[in-house]
Design an enzyme around this catalytic site. Structure first.
Site, PDB file in Angstrom:
ATOM      1  CG  HIS A  98      48.806  24.369  31.187  1.00  0.00           C
ATOM      2  ND1 HIS A  98      49.419  24.736  32.497  1.00  0.00           N
ATOM      3  CD2 HIS A  98      49.920  24.372  30.309  1.00  0.00           C
ATOM      4  CE1 HIS A  98      50.533  25.138  32.234  1.00  0.00           C
ATOM      5  NE2 HIS A  98      51.123  24.948  31.051  1.00  0.00           N
ATOM      6  CE1 TYR A 226      45.802  26.882  40.186  1.00  0.00           C
ATOM      7  CE2 TYR A 226      45.624  28.802  41.878  1.00  0.00           C
ATOM      8  CZ  TYR A 226      45.748  28.162  40.362  1.00  0.00           C
ATOM      9  OH  TYR A 226      45.063  29.021  39.092  1.00  0.00           O
ATOM     10  N   PRO A 318      42.793  36.210  43.295  1.00  0.00           N
ATOM     11  CG  PRO A 318      45.365  36.513  43.376  1.00  0.00           C
ATOM     12  CD  PRO A 318      43.854  37.094  44.074  1.00  0.00           C
ATOM     13  CE  LYS A 322      37.198  30.587  36.998  1.00  0.00           C
ATOM     14  NZ  LYS A 322      37.690  29.823  35.766  1.00  0.00           N
ATOM     15  CE1 TYR A 409      43.051  26.239  35.917  1.00  0.00           C
ATOM     16  CE2 TYR A 409      42.456  27.046  38.062  1.00  0.00           C
ATOM     17  CZ  TYR A 409      43.489  26.991  37.059  1.00  0.00           C
ATOM     18  OH  TYR A 409      44.777  27.679  36.952  1.00  0.00           O
TER      19      TYR A 409
HETATM   20  C1  PHB Z   1      49.535  33.875  37.037  1.00  0.00           C
HETATM   21  O1  PHB Z   1      50.220  33.078  36.310  1.00  0.00           O
HETATM   22  O2  PHB Z   1      49.937  34.988  37.305  1.00  0.00           O
HETATM   23  C2  PHB Z   1      48.446  33.423  37.915  1.00  0.00           C
HETATM   24  C3  PHB Z   1      47.862  32.021  37.544  1.00  0.00           C
HETATM   25  C4  PHB Z   1      47.065  31.643  38.161  1.00  0.00           C
HETATM   26  C5  PHB Z   1      46.227  32.319  39.304  1.00  0.00           C
HETATM   27  C6  PHB Z   1      46.768  33.385  39.434  1.00  0.00           C
HETATM   28  C7  PHB Z   1      47.641  34.069  39.036  1.00  0.00           C
HETATM   29  O3  PHB Z   1      45.218  31.817  39.931  1.00  0.00           O
END
Ligand code: PHB
Ligand code: APR
Length: 426
Positions: A98, A226, A318, A322, A409
């Site tokens: 990505h 997000y 989450p 990280k 990130y």
């Molecule tokens: C996930 O794919 O479960 C996931 C991805 C990004 C995040 C947290 C969880 O920041």
């Protein structure tokens, strides 16, 4: 009748009398690794590749470890460490690269062009798949991993000859070693074995959790999104071109039973932004769970011959993706420290380990805390909400702000081994 077992926290060990009576085996290795999660398995591979013997002790079965649903966004540095460990073949084939990530706000999706901004991307590859690859690499290496090892206990890590005991099928076994690597996660025995006065804990618990759903539908979004919405946070993530992982912010006292799939997808659509919501395809969830959010760090990460790594030493919310990546950098640093120690017969690499890790850990804690603060609903604080909105607007308008978010990130660079001696943090 099994004797009662007393644990003497001062010296970190059990009176030897009760152990030796029921011992059926005594073996020796260089490093005992407690925990066969990604941290323990990866450390086992890295040490094997530099000729250091290690035995992994895991409380659960391999099937159980593989059954855990965990995140899956890998930094470029993490992928390179997995190359180094010889465990990246499938990841390189099936992982989804990505080059960007989306932030949803007020119904619009704003793209942060990671590759363009900082020249690096992330790889989406489920932690379960990664753990499977590491288990297979471990099995292929012929090194020893003992699953369903009960009552793992540490002895003598404050001195020169540590030992680890465990029970299996009712018999007690002892492994003498030079070092113990505590890769046993947040609820493990290693950090719990350290007397409270020997460590310092930093913790922040957030007033909400994440309700996550796994479903076999093709993701209608090509990159993660997000979303910050008036109704709370939401995240559109994926595991593969046919499986999605989605989350919504929920209250800490909420229960999975309160959330039918229909309610989940309705709420998800209302938060993720029209552009994505219009294309959401739903399906019955194959997994649904609620996870609390916390930031947690223990200092230091070394106690004599005991070294902590991964979730045993730190937890991040989450939101910054990280957790796994930090576990990887910890064990990469630990393998370098042990390699250099055995090569140069020097204590310096071991002395450097904790501070070197903590410099990277605190930066990831800061970024994860910032992402969490930026994207979640914190009810009842109008000023904080204005700050949040204004900071998001600044992010969407400023290339410099986007570059800062992007470099965190995709993962901040690893610190070269030698350099850290000069830059010890006071
Ligand atoms: C996930 O794919 O479960 C996931 C991805 C990004 C995040 C947290 C969880 O920041
Ligand atoms: N004895 C032996 N094994 C133990 C013990 C014990 N007393 N306690 C825990 N374990 C095992 C657990 O069963 C688990 O398999 O240690 C392992 C720790 O693995 P993780 O919790 O996955 O921790 P880590 O390897 O550090 O991975 C960190 O996992 O939770 C995610 O977000 C986190 O992605 C991050 C990654």
């Amino acid at each position: 009748m099994r004797k009662s077992r007393t644990l003497d926290r001062k010296s970190g060990s059990r009176p030897s009398s009760t152990i030796s009576e029921s011992l059926v085996s005594r073996t020796r290795t260089q490093v005992v690794i407690v925990g066969a999660g990604p941290a323990g398995l990866l450390l086992g591979q890295l040490l094997h590749r530099v000729g250091i013997d290690a035995v992994i002790l895991e409380r659960r079965s391999a099937e159980y470890v593989l059954g855990r649903i965990r995140a899956g966004v890998l930094e470029q540095g993490t992928v390179e460490v997995l190359d180094c460990a010889g465990a990246s073949a499938r990841l390189r084939k099936e992982g989804l690269i990505h080059d960007g990530v989306g932030i949803g706000f007020e119904g619009r999706r704003h793209r942060i062009a990671l590759k363009q901004l900082v020249g690096k991307a992330v790889t989406v590859y489920g932690q379960t798949e990664l753990t499977r690859d590491l288990m297979e690499a471990r099995a292929a290496s012929g090194c020893t991993s003992i699953y369903e090892a009960e009552d793992v206990a540490l002895h003598g890590w404050g001195g020169a000859s540590p030992k680890v005991t465990y029970r299996r099928n009712g018999a007690t076994h002892e492994i003498a070693c030079d070092f113990i690597a505590g890769c046993d996660g947040y609820h493990g025995v290693c950090r719990a074995s350290i007397p409270a006065d020997k460590s310092r804990v930093f913790e922040h618990v957030y007033p909400f959790g994440w309700l996550g759903v796994l479903a076999d539908v093709p993701p209608p979004w090509s990159e993660l999104v997000y979303a910050n919405s008036e109704r709370g946070f939401a995240l559109a993530s994926l595991r593969s071109p046919t499986r999605v992982r989605c989350y919504v912010q929920c209250s800490l006292d909420d229960r999975v039973e309160n959330w039918s799939d229909t309610r989940f997808w309705d709420e998800f659509r209302r938060r993720i932004g029209e552009e994505v919501a219009d294309r959401v395809v739903t399906a019955p969830s194959i997994e649904k769970s609620i996870a609390p959010l916390r930031s947690f760090v223990v200092e230091p990460l070394r106690f004599g011959r005991l070294f902590l790594a991964g979730d045993a030493a730190h937890i991040v919310p989450p939101t910054g993706a990280k957790g796994l990546n930090l576990a990887v950098s910890d064990v990469y640093y630990l393998h370098e420290a042990l390699r250099d120690h055995y090569r140069d017969r020097s204590e310096i690499p071991l002395d450097e380990y904790s501070a070197r890790c903590l410099r990277r850990i605190w930066k990831a804690e800061r970024f994860s805390w910032w992402m969490t603060r930026q994207l979640h609903l914190f009810p009842g604080d109008a000023f904080a909400r204005r700050m949040q909105v204004t900071e998001l607007e600044y992010l969407f308008e400023s290339a410099a702000a986007q570059a800062s978010m992007a470099e965190n990130y995709v993962g901040l660079p690893f610190e070269p081994a030698a350099a850290s001696a000069r830059t010890q943090v006071a």
